[in-house]
Design a protein around this motif. Structure first.
Motif, PDB file in Angstrom:
ATOM      1  N   SER A 180       0.835  -1.205   0.000  1.00 16.97           N
ATOM      2  CA  SER A 180       0.000   0.000   0.000  1.00 16.97           C
ATOM      3  C   SER A 180       0.867   1.251   0.000  1.00 16.97           C
ATOM      4  CB  SER A 180      -0.915  -0.073   1.222  1.00 16.97           C
ATOM      5  OG  SER A 180      -0.984   1.151   1.859  1.00 16.97           O
ATOM      6  N   ASN A 181       1.945   1.228   0.790  1.00 19.96           N
ATOM      7  CA  ASN A 181       2.846   2.382   0.820  1.00 19.96           C
ATOM      8  C   ASN A 181       3.512   2.606  -0.524  1.00 19.96           C
ATOM      9  OD1 ASN A 181       2.227   2.898   3.423  1.00 19.96           O
ATOM     10  ND2 ASN A 181       4.166   2.258   4.306  1.00 19.96           N
ATOM     11  N   SER A 182       3.909   1.520  -1.151  1.00 19.66           N
ATOM     12  CA  SER A 182       4.527   1.670  -2.478  1.00 19.66           C
ATOM     13  C   SER A 182       3.572   2.366  -3.427  1.00 19.66           C
ATOM     14  CB  SER A 182       4.876   0.312  -3.072  1.00 19.66           C
ATOM     15  OG  SER A 182       5.685  -0.395  -2.195  1.00 19.66           O
ATOM     16  N   ASP A 242       7.939  11.449   3.774  1.00 16.47           N
ATOM     17  CA  ASP A 242       7.239  10.230   4.152  1.00 16.47           C
ATOM     18  C   ASP A 242       5.923  10.516   4.846  1.00 16.47           C
ATOM     19  OD1 ASP A 242       9.573   7.625   5.163  1.00 16.47           O
ATOM     20  OD2 ASP A 242       8.360   7.978   3.389  1.00 16.47           O
ATOM     21  N   MET A 243       6.024  11.327   5.882  1.00 14.95           N
ATOM     22  CA  MET A 243       4.846  11.582   6.724  1.00 14.95           C
ATOM     23  C   MET A 243       3.728  12.150   5.884  1.00 14.95           C
ATOM     24  SD  MET A 243       5.041  10.254   9.420  1.00 14.95           S
ATOM     25  CE  MET A 243       3.459  10.687  10.093  1.00 14.95           C
ATOM     26  N   ASP A 244       4.085  13.099   4.975  1.00 11.79           N
ATOM     27  CA  ASP A 244       3.077  13.680   4.103  1.00 11.79           C
ATOM     28  C   ASP A 244       2.337  12.615   3.336  1.00 11.79           C
ATOM     29  OD1 ASP A 244       5.150  16.442   3.087  1.00 11.79           O
ATOM     30  OD2 ASP A 244       3.644  16.280   4.655  1.00 11.79           O
ATOM     31  N   VAL A 245       3.121  11.864   2.593  1.00 11.29           N
ATOM     32  CA  VAL A 245       2.519  10.929   1.663  1.00 11.29           C
ATOM     33  C   VAL A 245       1.887   9.765   2.406  1.00 11.29           C
ATOM     34  CG1 VAL A 245       3.048   9.321  -0.182  1.00 11.29           C
ATOM     35  CG2 VAL A 245       4.183  11.526  -0.093  1.00 11.29           C
ATOM     36  N   LEU A 246       2.614   9.300   3.391  1.00  7.97           N
ATOM     37  CA  LEU A 246       2.168   8.092   4.058  1.00  7.97           C
ATOM     38  C   LEU A 246       1.445   8.379   5.357  1.00  7.97           C
ATOM     39  CD1 LEU A 246       5.413   6.012   3.556  1.00  7.97           C
ATOM     40  CD2 LEU A 246       3.363   5.987   2.177  1.00  7.97           C
ATOM     41  N   GLY A 247       1.337   9.680   5.636  1.00  6.34           N
ATOM     42  CA  GLY A 247       0.728  10.056   6.923  1.00  6.34           C
ATOM     43  C   GLY A 247      -0.571   9.344   7.181  1.00  6.34           C
ATOM     44  N   ARG A 248      -1.471   9.459   6.195  1.00  9.37           N
ATOM     45  CA  ARG A 248      -2.766   8.833   6.388  1.00  9.37           C
ATOM     46  C   ARG A 248      -2.615   7.323   6.522  1.00  9.37           C
ATOM     47  NH1 ARG A 248      -5.914  10.717   1.810  1.00  9.37           N
ATOM     48  NH2 ARG A 248      -5.063  12.770   2.231  1.00  9.37           N
ATOM     49  N   SER A 249      -1.705   6.824   5.736  1.00 14.29           N
ATOM     50  CA  SER A 249      -1.483   5.388   5.786  1.00 14.29           C
ATOM     51  C   SER A 249      -1.007   4.969   7.176  1.00 14.29           C
ATOM     52  CB  SER A 249      -0.448   5.008   4.719  1.00 14.29           C
ATOM     53  OG  SER A 249       0.160   3.804   5.042  1.00 14.29           O
ATOM     54  N   TYR A 250      -0.173   5.794   7.775  1.00 12.49           N
ATOM     55  CA  TYR A 250       0.310   5.453   9.112  1.00 12.49           C
ATOM     56  C   TYR A 250      -0.819   5.534  10.124  1.00 12.49           C
ATOM     57  CZ  TYR A 250       5.137   5.347   7.590  1.00 12.49           C
ATOM     58  OH  TYR A 250       6.322   5.021   6.984  1.00 12.49           O
ATOM     59  N   ILE A 275      -4.602   2.476  13.490  1.00 15.58           N
ATOM     60  CA  ILE A 275      -5.959   1.994  13.792  1.00 15.58           C
ATOM     61  C   ILE A 275      -6.009   0.478  13.680  1.00 15.58           C
ATOM     62  CG2 ILE A 275      -8.343   1.966  13.003  1.00 15.58           C
ATOM     63  CD1 ILE A 275      -7.978   4.895  12.212  1.00 15.58           C
ATOM     64  N   ILE A 276      -5.418  -0.026  12.576  1.00 19.77           N
ATOM     65  CA  ILE A 276      -5.448  -1.477  12.372  1.00 19.77           C
ATOM     66  C   ILE A 276      -4.759  -2.191  13.521  1.00 19.77           C
ATOM     67  CG2 ILE A 276      -4.560  -3.364  10.967  1.00 19.77           C
ATOM     68  CD1 ILE A 276      -5.038  -1.681   8.537  1.00 19.77           C
TER      69      ILE A 276
END
Lengths: 644, 346, 100
Positions: free
Chosen positions: A44-46, A303-311, A316-317
């Motif tokens: 997902s991050n990729s 990283d945080m920008d792009v993946l922030g939501r993902s993190y 949550i998961i």
């Protein structure tokens, strides 16, 4: 049987079994979840990074073309007036006019000059009409070249002059104006010989471009920066870098190798995308592309920008996962505990059985699983114990019975062998002593004697075997000795008749070795007969001990009708005849050495005793010393006959 | 009038006159004094940068003050055509920094200039080319960027010495001529333009570079100069200035970071806006390296008579100067022994 | 006591090895049980390996002898060790058994 040997503890064990199983399940489930999570997150991050890359690239392209558009507008404004200048080359006024017009016609141009090379215009060293917008927004004109400002050596003149191509200058601060960042577009005018004779310039404030760059925020923490042709920062989030650093000096100063590499590429008008690993700051992504005037622009996002939501999603998961695992743990533990409930009852049952309640009812198991099997095995074990105990009781009872009967038999047997010493106290010519030490409670050795007609009848014997059967046989032999001896005329006669009596009907094939003799108390003559028995030791009054030479004949009880040959000898007064069974000579010590005939003879030779009792006592002690605690494996019988 | 009164008056007047002249003498003796400190007008030969770190440190750390000097820094501006040597000659400043060859040539033209300290022991001059460059000869017919203001002497020497025609393109400042591709090669200093170049175009392969340090044109450069007049009148001031400067440079050599702090501070105060600490650090490192002599020591020794003669003869032979100046007239160094020991500040 | 029985023709060939005493008399009795019945009543016993016999051993041999004779056969004992022969001599069993 009433006290339990141990009591099974109920507490603790079951809990930990439930916990252990739950932990294992938890661990495995957790591991599987984590592995899946890692894989999903990775992919997902990729995708997110790819998306971001695309997004940034798009924004970059849009911004770059917007800037290029602005730059081109300036260039066009100048180039469109070239023909006008070319037609006015000797008209000073007209040239000033043109510069004014360009400035007033074009909002984005705040200064314009037409700088001639030295001595070209009317042979004047300097000639450079110049118009600019003043602080009051009015247009002013002046001569640009002065003694202090020899423009032919300024980059904006010299470079297009040498290159013969239009050039955008490096950005600079407008000293006259209000600290506005500017750049100048220089357009060389070329004569018919191909030489540059003048340079047209347009001063362009970069505030618009700088603002545009500063407003690029594809993501919360991302920003754009702009560098000039020689790498100097023109716009950047960190304003302290502007004009002071080049992209390379910044990269070297901070130790960002990837930025350095990217910078080199940017300075060569490259388009690219790079991942930058910053120590302690996570990853950053740099997308860059060149502008029309050989400057370069880049967008940086992290990283945080792009993946922030993902993190956030990851968080949550993981929270859900932890919650789920806790539930799983609790559920598993409860379930296991419930299923193992019968074990508690089994434990109770086991405790009761151990206390002696063999009929204790086992818990019912309705399921057809391992618990059921356990219950059935338990029940079988319970039955077996009951049966075993019953058998044991019976055996013990039987054993007790036998043992008590044996004790009675031993008592009877002991009574059969003369045990009163001295046996003939009224006589003073005979010293008799004997000892019979059985290996088992009842033995197979015998000795006996009686006096008839002033003759001393004696016998010693060893039944083949031990225990009750030997004792019975011995009793028969002893009785026969007395009964037959009462009328026997010689020792051989006695032995023959004794043998017939015992042999007849002897199904057991047991036999007795025997030595019987008749001592004439008046003369010292002994008639004797040996039936396979150990020869006795004759100790003469002077202490010499010799074995009596005997004929072996045959052991008693084997062959009915066997003719026994007797022998005779004469002994002196003061001699002792020592008779024994092979329990003496075959007494074993711990290294399987036998006491042996030699040792017996030596004992008799080396020691002298006054009485038979003393002799036997010492001999028994000597045997005991020799065997040194080893178990007695055969009956020991010793009989001494001393003629005084 | 009363005889006694006359005598008193006479005595008082005499005393007053004596006091006044004493005062004047005192003033005279200590030069233009400011309280207890002597004021010295100092002009480095460029704008504030790490090249002059030692002097900045001497001022900041009070070394000048310890020697009784109140030093006033006069910086030239970027576009000014004013020349420190001219300023010295015109009496506008007392002590300047300059390049040895420039000073020597100026002296042969009649300028009153004397070397009182030689900080740089090697040439920092370099030629950087867009193509591979193995010898100065290859510069023939090439467009080579050079500074408009100053250092003609060496340029002329190279041209004549190599016997080639070089198309010198003067620039005022910066390296854009090279970056934009308007020249084939460019002169630069190892501690300034060369570093700038590397920060604008990346590392340049050595085969495109010639360092004068490695050629016969390895002339020492930065040093302190004053006029012979000033020396005659205030030799102790000159010596004090040199002593404090040496002390400053030695401190800088051992305290790189703190020295950079001082440099950046001066830059800020002088409103020099287009530099950064990294660049100044690189410059400082190179300037300090140039101060090492052939034995690897920071000796601050003046040029030797032998080297001096060699250079001046070279220039004479190429008819770039029309007379000799004696070594002793050009070089003033009465404190050789103390200098060798760093005045005890090593 | 190791007991090996080989039957050839109408004769049992028995080989004995070891001691014969109280500890193994039971086993010995079981081992020679096959010889106590059946048509073949001629038994030759190789006693070269027999190092000792107790009175119970003698009894077993006696039982065997009686059984063989009752069926019309005989027992021959060969290569008896000297100390064992001595026991047979003393007890007079040498006269009952055929010992060679």
């Amino acid at each position: 049987m009433s006290n339990p040997m141990f009591k099974i503890k109920i507490s603790g064990n079951q809990e930990s079994l439930g916990s252990r199983i739950s932990f294992s399940v938890l661990a495995v489930a957790g591991a599987i979840f984590l592995a899946a999570l890692v894989v999903v997150m990775y992919y997902s991050n990729s995708f997110l990074i790819e998306d971001a890359k695309q997004n940034v690239s798009n924004q970059l392209t849009i911004a770059a073309s917007s800037i290029d558009h602005n730059l081109l507008a300036v260039e066009t404004a100048i180039e469109n007036n070239e023909w006008l200048v070319m037609n006015s080359l000797d008209d000073e006024e007209k040239l000033y006019e043109i510069t004014r017009k360009i400035v007033s016609d074009n909002e984005e141009i705040c200064g314009c000059a037409i700088a001639f090379k030295p001595y070209y215009f009317q042979r004047r060293y300097f000639f450079s009409p110049y118009s600019y917008v003043g602080a009051d927004s009015l247009i002013y004109s002046k001569q640009l070249g002065t003694e202090d400002y020899d423009y032919q050596f300024m980059d904006w003149f010299q470079i297009p002059f040498l290159l013969r191509k239009p050039v955008w200058s490096e950005p600079y601060f407008d000293e006259g104006g209000a600290d506005v960042v500017m750049a100048t577009y220089s357009y060389p005018l070329i004569d018919t010989w191909g030489d540059v004779f003048a340079v047209m310039t347009a001063d362009y404030p970069l505030t618009g471009i700088v603002d545009l760059v500063n407003q690029i925020h594809p993501y919360e923490n991302s920003f754009a920066f702009l560098v000039s042709r020689n790498g100097t920062y023109v716009a950047h989030k960190d304003t302290s870098l502007i004009f002071t650093h080049t992209v390379l000096s910044n990269a070297l100063d901070q130790g960002y190798n990837e930025l350095y590499e990217a910078g080199l590429d940017m300075l060569n008008s490259g388009i690219g995308y790079r991942e930058m690993r910053m120590k302690g700051e996570g990853n950053k992504y740099l997308s860059y592309m060149p502008l029309h005037n050989k400057w370069s622009m880049a967008i940086v996002n992290s990283d945080m920008d792009v993946l922030g939501r993902s993190y956030i999603m990851l968080f949550i998961i993981i929270a859900l996962m932890v919650f789920g695992l806790v539930l799983l743990y609790i559920f598993t533990r409860q379930s296991v505990k419930k299923k193992l409930q019968p074990l508690v009852l089994f434990t109770e049952a086991a405790n009761e059985v151990a206390k002696g309640d063999f009929k204790y009812a086992l818990p019912e198991v309705k399921t057809k699983d391992e618990m059921r099997t356990l219950r059935d095995s338990f029940a079988y074990m319970q039955d077996s114990i009951v049966k075993y105990i019953a058998d044991l009781k019976e055996t013990m009872g039987a054993k007790e019975r036998i043992e008590s009967e044996l004790r009675i038999a031993a008592d009877i047997q002991r009574g059969m062998v003369p045990s009163v010493f001295p046996p003939f106290p009224e006589r003073n010519d005979l010293d008799i002593f004997a000892v019979l030490s059985p290996a088992k409670e009842v033995g197979g050795d015998l000795y006996d004697y009686f006096i008839r007609d002033n003759k001393f009848y004696f016998t010693i014997g060893d039944v083949s075997g031990k225990g009750v059967p030997a004792a019975i046989f011995m009793a028969i032999a002893r009785s026969a000795f007395r009964y037959i001896g009462a009328s026997a005329e010689s020792a051989s006669d006695l032995m023959t008749k004794l043998n017939d009596s015992i042999s007849q009907g002897n199904q057991s094939n047991m036999f007795i070795t025997m030595f019987a003799g008749i001592l004439d108390l008046a003369t010292g003559d002994i008639q004797f007969c040996n039936a396979g028995h150990n020869p006795g030791v004759l100790i003469s009054p002077d202490g010499k001990a010799e074995y009596v030479e005997v004929k072996n004949n045959l052991v008693v009880g084997v062959m009915d009708g066997f003719p026994f040959s007797g022998q005779s000898m004469k002994i002196e007064r003061g001699s002792t005849l020592l008779l024994y069974t092979d329990g003496v000579t075959e007494a074993e010590n711990s290294v399987k050495e036998l006491y042996s005939e030699e040792r017996l003879q030596a004992f008799c030779s080396n020691n002298s005793f006054d009485t038979g009792e003393e002799l036997i006592g010492a001999l028994v002690a000597d045997i005991k010393k020799f065997t040194n605690g080893e178990d007695q494996n055969d009956d020991i019988t010793i009989l001494t006959i001393k003629l005084k | 009038m009363n005889q006694t009164l006359k005598s008193c008056l006479y005595i008082v007047t005499l005393l007053a006159v004596m006091l006044c002249s004493f005062e004047c003498f005192a003033q005279e003796a200590s030069g233009r004094s400011n309280g207890n400190l002597t004021k010295v007008r100092f002009m480095p030969n460029w704008m504030p940068q790490a090249q002059f770190a030692g002097y900045f440190a001497a001022k900041e750390l009070g070394y000048f003050e310890d020697e009784g000097l109140d030093v006033e820094f006069n910086f030239i501006s970027q576009t000014s055509t004013k020349n420190p040597i001219d300023m010295l000659e015109q009496g506008e400043v007392d002590i300047i920094t300059n390049l040895f060859v420039s000073a020597m040539v100026a002296a042969t033209r009649g300028c009153d200039i004397v070397n009182i300290l030689q900080t740089s022991q090697k040439s920092a001059l370099m030629v950087v080319s867009r193509d591979s460059l193995n010898s100065l000869e290859q510069l023939s017919e090439m467009n080579v960027g050079c500074w408009r203001a100053g250092y003609y002497e060496i340029i002329d020497l190279i041209t004549l010495g190599e016997g080639i025609f070089i198309n010198w393109i003067p620039f005022i400042t910066g390296i854009n001529l090279y970056v934009f591709g308007a020249v084939d090669a460019i002169l630069c200093y190892s501690y300034s333009e060369y570093i700038q170049l590397m920060l604008s175009v990346g590392k340049i392969p050595e085969e495109r570079i010639i360092r004068m340090e490695n050629t016969e044109y390895n002339f020492p450069e930065d040093g302190l100069y004053t006029s012979s007049t000033f020396l005659k009148e205030h030799p102790e001031v000159a010596e004090a200035f040199v002593k404090a400067s040496v002390r400053g440079w030695l401190w800088v050599a051992n305290n790189r970071d703190k020295a950079l702090d001082i440099v950046m501070d001066v830059l800020e105060k002088s409103n020099v806006q287009n530099s950064n600490r990294y660049f100044q650090g690189q410059m400082l490192d190179e300037v300090l390296r140039l101060q090492y002599d052939n034995q690897g020591r920071r000796s601050f020794q003046p040029i030797s008579v032998y080297d001096y003669s060699k250079i001046i003869m070279e220039f004479r032979r190429n008819e770039l100067i029309d007379r000799y100046i004696e070594f002793s007239k050009m070089i003033w160094c009465p404190y050789r022994k103390e200098l060798a020991k760093g005045f005890g500040y090593e | 006591m190791d007991v090996t029985i080989k039957t050839e023709g109408n004769k049992h060939f028995v080989t004995l090895n070891g001691r014969l005493d109280t500890t193994n008399i039971q086993q010995f009795t079981e081992d020679i049980a096959p010889l106590m019945s059946g048509e073949i009543a001629n038994i030759e016993i190789d006693c070269s390996g027999m190092s000792y016999t107790s009175s119970q051993g003698l009894r077993s041999f006696l039982t065997l002898q009686k059984s063989a004779e009752s069926r019309g056969g005989s027992v021959v004992m060969t290569k008896m060790q000297p100390n064992v022969k001595q026991v047979f001599d003393i007890t007079g069993f040498s006269n009952i058994f055929k010992i060679i």
